[in-house]
Design an enzyme around this catalytic site. Structure first.
Site, mmCIF file in Angstrom:
data_model
loop_
_atom_site.group_PDB
_atom_site.id
_atom_site.type_symbol
_atom_site.label_atom_id
_atom_site.label_comp_id
_atom_site.label_asym_id
_atom_site.label_seq_id
_atom_site.Cartn_x
_atom_site.Cartn_y
_atom_site.Cartn_z
ATOM 1 N N SER A 70 -58.914 76.306 76.453
ATOM 2 C CA SER A 70 -58.818 77.380 75.454
ATOM 3 C C SER A 70 -59.737 78.532 75.818
ATOM 4 O O SER A 70 -60.717 78.343 76.563
ATOM 5 C CB SER A 70 -59.237 76.830 74.088
ATOM 6 O OG SER A 70 -59.382 77.877 73.140
ATOM 7 N N TYR A 101 -65.327 71.942 68.225
ATOM 8 C CA TYR A 101 -64.106 72.128 69.018
ATOM 9 C C TYR A 101 -64.386 72.933 70.288
ATOM 10 O O TYR A 101 -63.929 72.567 71.378
ATOM 11 C CB TYR A 101 -63.055 72.826 68.151
ATOM 12 C CG TYR A 101 -61.803 73.250 68.884
ATOM 13 C CD1 TYR A 101 -60.757 72.346 69.114
ATOM 14 C CD2 TYR A 101 -61.641 74.561 69.334
ATOM 15 C CE1 TYR A 101 -59.604 72.743 69.780
ATOM 16 C CE2 TYR A 101 -60.490 74.960 69.988
ATOM 17 C CZ TYR A 101 -59.475 74.059 70.207
ATOM 18 O OH TYR A 101 -58.329 74.456 70.868
#
Ligand code: NAD
Ligand code: MG
Length: 335
Positions: free
Chosen positions: A227, A240
């Site tokens: 990501s 995360y």
């Protein structure tokens, strides 16, 4: 609002004109149908700004892990648009989180490129998974559905065993499943929370990869979904973001380890993409309403817009690409 609608319809009109030009180009007047046939398959030029929905989005919330079928608007995973050209004929792929989002876009694209595909997902996602299985079968490819929780090491081993058995081997592994729960403060993250995020995003790829490696021959590929959070973490994604940095390090380390064995390892780094993860606790309602609005493109990406990256990284013609992370973030997410 009215202005936007006017702009959209003008763009759509131009898109229609593009189709006309393609049709004209393949007419016998300009050349033989045989020599121009391939070009007539090419989609008309599209403006990426008006191609997909833009914020503001309606408020919506689903219980984790969420279903793509319940989202408004429904995400585009390439169901009607992805066209294959035999780039992965006969390959055997296992994709975690293959029921929705990027995993589903990759599953559809892989099947249309000629691969047999096994998908893993949570039992609560059976409805989304069934749609994907039907789409893979429609391509005449083998489709294997393996529900189960990746936070369990013994399940990760069973997952790989079953995929290998039912596909008759394995040469593409996509570690894509993830957990993302937004928390305003580190003080709001319980140890159970932190553990669930680490287990899903960091431990599971480790367990699945260990189980898969003995089956991977030279020419096989491993792809991880990382990501933009790996290098540009949000304040409210403390746990995360750390797992996504770990996913990027997974790619870079493992590529060095497996390069000499002829196994390539690469990553895909999405920016804000319209998927169930975001509407089932992954984003605050505030962020969701303006989702993707702060990127240069001013909209979120759709899973379908990343499908070709998963295909490219898996394809044999990308044989010198390893240890790389390919991004798709609408112009944002630069470190
Ligand atoms: P998604 O919700 O469609 O996919 C995530 C999938 O993970 C789920 O479908 C679920 O099947 C699976 N999953 C979660 N916990 C699991 C568990 N314990 N056991 C088994 N499966 C489990 O969302 P997505 O956005 O397509 O996510 C796919 C990948 O994309 C993730 O790695 C995510 O980190 C990454 N990503 C997403 C975005 C975004 O904006 N949507 C941005 C950057 C990276
Ligand atoms: Mg899902």
């Amino acid at each position: 609002m009215e202005n936007t609608e006017n702009k959209m319809s003008r763009r759509q009109a131009i898109g229609g004109l593009g189709l006309g030009i393609v049709a004209a180009a393949s007419s016998p007047v300009l050349g033989s149908a045989a020599s121009l046939g391939a070009y007539s398959l090419a989609p008309a030029i599209e403006d990426p700004l008006s191609k997909y929905p833009r914020p503001p989005f309606k408020e919506q919330k689903q219980a984790w892990p969420g279903l793509a079928s319940q989202m408004d608007p429904r995400p585009d995973h390439g169901e009607t648009s992805y066209k294959g050209s035999g780039r992965l004929t006969g390959r055997k792929a296992l994709i975690t989180g293959g029921d929705s989002g990027m995993g589903r876009a990759a599953a559809i694209a892989y099947a249309r490129e000629g691969a047999d595909v096994a998908i893993n997902y949570l039992p609560a996602e059976e409805q989304d998974a069934r749609e994907v299985i039907a789409l893979i079968k429609k391509e005449g490819r083998r489709a294997v559905a393996i529900p189960g929780d990746l936070r369990d090491e013994s399940f990760c081993k069973r997952l790989v065993d079953q995929a290998v058995k039912e596909l008759g081997g394995l040469d593409i592994l996509v570690n894509n499943a993830a957990r993302q729960q937004t928390r305003e403060s580190i003080l709001d993250i319980s140890s159970e929370d932190f553990d669930a995020t680490m287990k899903t995003n960091v431990y599971a790829p480790f367990w699945v990869t260990k189980a898969a490696l003995p089956h991977l021959k030279p020419g096989s590929v491993i792809i991880a979904t990382t990501s933009v959070q790996a290098s540009d973490p949000s304040a409210e994604l403390f746990d995360y973001a750390q797992t996504k940095a770990a996913n990027t390090a997974y790619v870079r380390s493992l590529a060095k380890q497996l390069g000499p064995k002829g196994i390539r390892v690469n990553g895909v780094a999405p920016g804000p993409i319209w998927t169930p993860l975001q509407v089932s606790g992954g984003a605050t309602m505030e962020k969701l309403k303006n989702f993707g609005g702060d990127t240069p493109m001013g909209r979120p990406g759709q899973p379908a817009e990343l499908a070709s990256i998963y295909v490219q990284l898996a394809a044999t013609d990308a044989s010198y690409a390893t240890g790389q992370v390919y991004g798709a973030a609408g112009g944002g997410g630069q470190p």
